[in-house]
Design a protein around this motif. Sequence first.
Motif, PDB file in Angstrom:
ATOM      1  N   THR A  43      53.529  43.058  56.450  1.00 48.93           N
ATOM      2  CA  THR A  43      54.399  42.193  55.315  1.00 48.93           C
ATOM      3  C   THR A  43      55.555  42.695  54.954  1.00 48.93           C
ATOM      4  OG1 THR A  43      53.177  43.641  53.541  1.00 48.93           O
ATOM      5  CG2 THR A  43      52.173  41.626  54.307  1.00 48.93           C
ATOM      6  N   ASN A  44      55.948  44.015  54.616  1.00 43.72           N
ATOM      7  CA  ASN A  44      57.011  44.568  54.417  1.00 43.72           C
ATOM      8  C   ASN A  44      57.098  46.143  54.735  1.00 43.72           C
ATOM      9  OD1 ASN A  44      56.376  45.834  51.599  1.00 43.72           O
ATOM     10  ND2 ASN A  44      56.212  43.570  51.421  1.00 43.72           N
ATOM     11  N   LEU A  45      58.251  46.957  54.617  1.00 44.17           N
ATOM     12  CA  LEU A  45      58.120  48.159  54.805  1.00 44.17           C
ATOM     13  C   LEU A  45      57.292  49.110  53.560  1.00 44.17           C
ATOM     14  CD1 LEU A  45      61.797  48.941  56.204  1.00 44.17           C
ATOM     15  CD2 LEU A  45      59.735  49.274  57.435  1.00 44.17           C
ATOM     16  N   GLN A  46      57.563  48.540  52.653  1.00 36.71           N
ATOM     17  CA  GLN A  46      56.982  49.317  51.304  1.00 36.71           C
ATOM     18  C   GLN A  46      55.685  49.110  51.671  1.00 36.71           C
ATOM     19  OE1 GLN A  46      58.700  51.398  49.216  1.00 36.71           O
ATOM     20  NE2 GLN A  46      56.651  51.766  48.357  1.00 36.71           N
ATOM     21  N   ASP A  47      55.103  48.129  51.836  1.00 41.34           N
ATOM     22  CA  ASP A  47      53.575  47.820  51.818  1.00 41.34           C
ATOM     23  C   ASP A  47      52.986  48.834  53.143  1.00 41.34           C
ATOM     24  OD1 ASP A  47      50.997  46.607  51.246  1.00 41.34           O
ATOM     25  OD2 ASP A  47      51.261  45.821  53.404  1.00 41.34           O
ATOM     26  N   THR A  48      53.858  48.836  54.103  1.00 38.61           N
ATOM     27  CA  THR A  48      53.337  49.571  55.531  1.00 38.61           C
ATOM     28  C   THR A  48      53.233  51.173  54.885  1.00 38.61           C
ATOM     29  OG1 THR A  48      54.448  48.021  56.975  1.00 38.61           O
ATOM     30  CG2 THR A  48      54.080  50.308  57.732  1.00 38.61           C
ATOM     31  N   ILE A  49      54.465  51.692  54.352  1.00 39.80           N
ATOM     32  CA  ILE A  49      54.301  53.114  54.034  1.00 39.80           C
ATOM     33  C   ILE A  49      53.221  53.451  53.120  1.00 39.80           C
ATOM     34  CG2 ILE A  49      55.715  54.797  52.681  1.00 39.80           C
ATOM     35  CD1 ILE A  49      58.210  53.494  53.812  1.00 39.80           C
ATOM     36  N   GLU A  50      52.961  52.547  52.026  1.00 40.39           N
ATOM     37  CA  GLU A  50      52.008  52.995  51.028  1.00 40.39           C
ATOM     38  C   GLU A  50      50.546  52.826  51.592  1.00 40.39           C
ATOM     39  OE1 GLU A  50      52.561  49.752  48.143  1.00 40.39           O
ATOM     40  OE2 GLU A  50      54.243  50.942  47.065  1.00 40.39           O
ATOM     41  N   VAL A  62      56.821  58.849  58.194  1.00 43.84           N
ATOM     42  CA  VAL A  62      57.056  57.693  57.361  1.00 43.84           C
ATOM     43  C   VAL A  62      58.251  57.137  58.106  1.00 43.84           C
ATOM     44  CG1 VAL A  62      58.131  57.109  55.269  1.00 43.84           C
ATOM     45  CG2 VAL A  62      56.105  58.430  54.942  1.00 43.84           C
ATOM     46  N   HIS A  63      59.321  57.845  58.525  1.00 46.75           N
ATOM     47  CA  HIS A  63      60.339  57.456  59.035  1.00 46.75           C
ATOM     48  C   HIS A  63      59.961  56.627  60.455  1.00 46.75           C
ATOM     49  CE1 HIS A  63      64.568  57.257  60.735  1.00 46.75           C
ATOM     50  NE2 HIS A  63      64.055  57.894  61.722  1.00 46.75           N
ATOM     51  N   LYS A  64      59.263  57.351  61.332  1.00 48.21           N
ATOM     52  CA  LYS A  64      58.762  57.086  62.418  1.00 48.21           C
ATOM     53  C   LYS A  64      58.142  55.323  62.557  1.00 48.21           C
ATOM     54  CE  LYS A  64      60.650  60.151  65.497  1.00 48.21           C
ATOM     55  NZ  LYS A  64      61.488  60.037  66.643  1.00 48.21           N
ATOM     56  N   VAL A  65      57.085  55.757  61.504  1.00 54.37           N
ATOM     57  CA  VAL A  65      56.182  54.581  61.635  1.00 54.37           C
ATOM     58  C   VAL A  65      56.818  53.205  61.020  1.00 54.37           C
ATOM     59  CG1 VAL A  65      54.224  53.553  60.506  1.00 54.37           C
ATOM     60  CG2 VAL A  65      54.107  55.894  61.524  1.00 54.37           C
ATOM     61  N   ALA A  66      57.721  53.491  59.964  1.00 54.81           N
ATOM     62  CA  ALA A  66      58.313  52.281  59.303  1.00 54.81           C
ATOM     63  C   ALA A  66      59.234  51.843  60.364  1.00 54.81           C
ATOM     64  CB  ALA A  66      59.093  52.901  58.002  1.00 54.81           C
ATOM     65  N   ASN A  67      60.068  52.427  61.106  1.00 58.29           N
ATOM     66  CA  ASN A  67      60.917  51.822  62.142  1.00 58.29           C
ATOM     67  C   ASN A  67      60.389  51.031  63.001  1.00 58.29           C
ATOM     68  OD1 ASN A  67      63.056  53.040  60.688  1.00 58.29           O
ATOM     69  ND2 ASN A  67      63.552  54.807  61.965  1.00 58.29           N
ATOM     70  N   MET A  68      59.286  51.782  63.503  1.00 58.55           N
ATOM     71  CA  MET A  68      58.501  51.126  64.655  1.00 58.55           C
ATOM     72  C   MET A  68      57.719  49.795  64.248  1.00 58.55           C
ATOM     73  SD  MET A  68      57.756  50.965  67.961  1.00 58.55           S
ATOM     74  CE  MET A  68      58.186  52.531  68.636  1.00 58.55           C
ATOM     75  N   ALA A  69      57.227  49.886  63.060  1.00 61.01           N
ATOM     76  CA  ALA A  69      56.518  48.623  62.518  1.00 61.01           C
ATOM     77  C   ALA A  69      57.546  47.393  62.445  1.00 61.01           C
ATOM     78  CB  ALA A  69      55.930  49.024  61.246  1.00 61.01           C
ATOM     79  N   GLU A  70      58.741  47.949  61.750  1.00 59.64           N
ATOM     80  CA  GLU A  70      59.660  46.953  61.449  1.00 59.64           C
ATOM     81  C   GLU A  70      60.378  46.284  62.750  1.00 59.64           C
ATOM     82  OE1 GLU A  70      63.174  46.289  58.131  1.00 59.64           O
ATOM     83  OE2 GLU A  70      63.490  48.068  59.253  1.00 59.64           O
ATOM     84  N   HIS A  71      60.549  47.065  63.688  1.00 57.68           N
ATOM     85  CA  HIS A  71      61.047  47.001  65.020  1.00 57.68           C
ATOM     86  C   HIS A  71      60.220  45.832  65.746  1.00 57.68           C
ATOM     87  CE1 HIS A  71      62.746  46.987  69.034  1.00 57.68           C
ATOM     88  NE2 HIS A  71      61.461  47.249  69.397  1.00 57.68           N
ATOM     89  N   ILE A  72      58.568  45.900  65.654  1.00 57.56           N
ATOM     90  CA  ILE A  72      57.796  45.172  66.420  1.00 57.56           C
ATOM     91  C   ILE A  72      57.540  43.834  65.417  1.00 57.56           C
ATOM     92  CG2 ILE A  72      55.269  44.890  67.378  1.00 57.56           C
ATOM     93  CD1 ILE A  72      55.625  48.046  67.733  1.00 57.56           C
TER      94      ILE A  72
END
Length: 222
Positions: free
Chosen positions: A111-118, A209-219
């Motif tokens: 949905t968004n980066l914040q939700d992914t990180i949380e 957090v940095h790696k996962v957030a970047n990859m999730a947003e990229h995909i």
Amino acid sequence: MFFFTVFDMDAYSRLALDEYERQGIAETTVIQTEYEQLDWMFHLLQLHDCFHRSKYISRWVINADIDERFVMFQPETTLIQLLRSQDANVGELNFQARRIQKTENSPQKFTNLQDTIENLEALKFRNTTRTQIWESSKSIYRPEMVAVQTYHHTHLQYPGVIVKNVPRETAGFRHYRMTSVRNSIGNGWIYGDNFTITELDRELEKLLVHKVANMAEHIYGS
């Protein structure tokens, strides 16, 4: 290099594996499942697929499921350093595992980066079993030294090969198990009050957090 073996996966989730393959850091094998499966014993197909595919590519192989995370506990020592310090006849290293209660499912979609990180498992779930037993350990092994592989460890090594247990203070597996699932594998013992709170190293958390957030947003973010 990552070797994924898939029995059943929706098209949305498959986008992530497709991207890892495009980058050249993963290979995916899809197992035909139109015939009757042998419950969790079907898992042996996955293990041996990875075992044979990695045999002429990787010097060491981490035998892990998708709900397990391997962690070094001493920041001054890397996994590469640990492996390179082993004698030439060491063919397998066993690491103890601690189960972590996963009390709810992960989100089905981005949905968004914040939700992914949380909702990162490593940050959200920390209630960890105090008990570390070798029966639930997992291994890292040299595929060219192994004749037969089984669920958690190698079953048969070639003559002269040594198997070692690594001290629990050095490294181990964090195994995130759903508390809502009870099956033949034995989830039952993750219940009770024999728990403590454990966390990852702060610098590792930041990197994760940095790696996962970047990859999730990229995909999924486009």
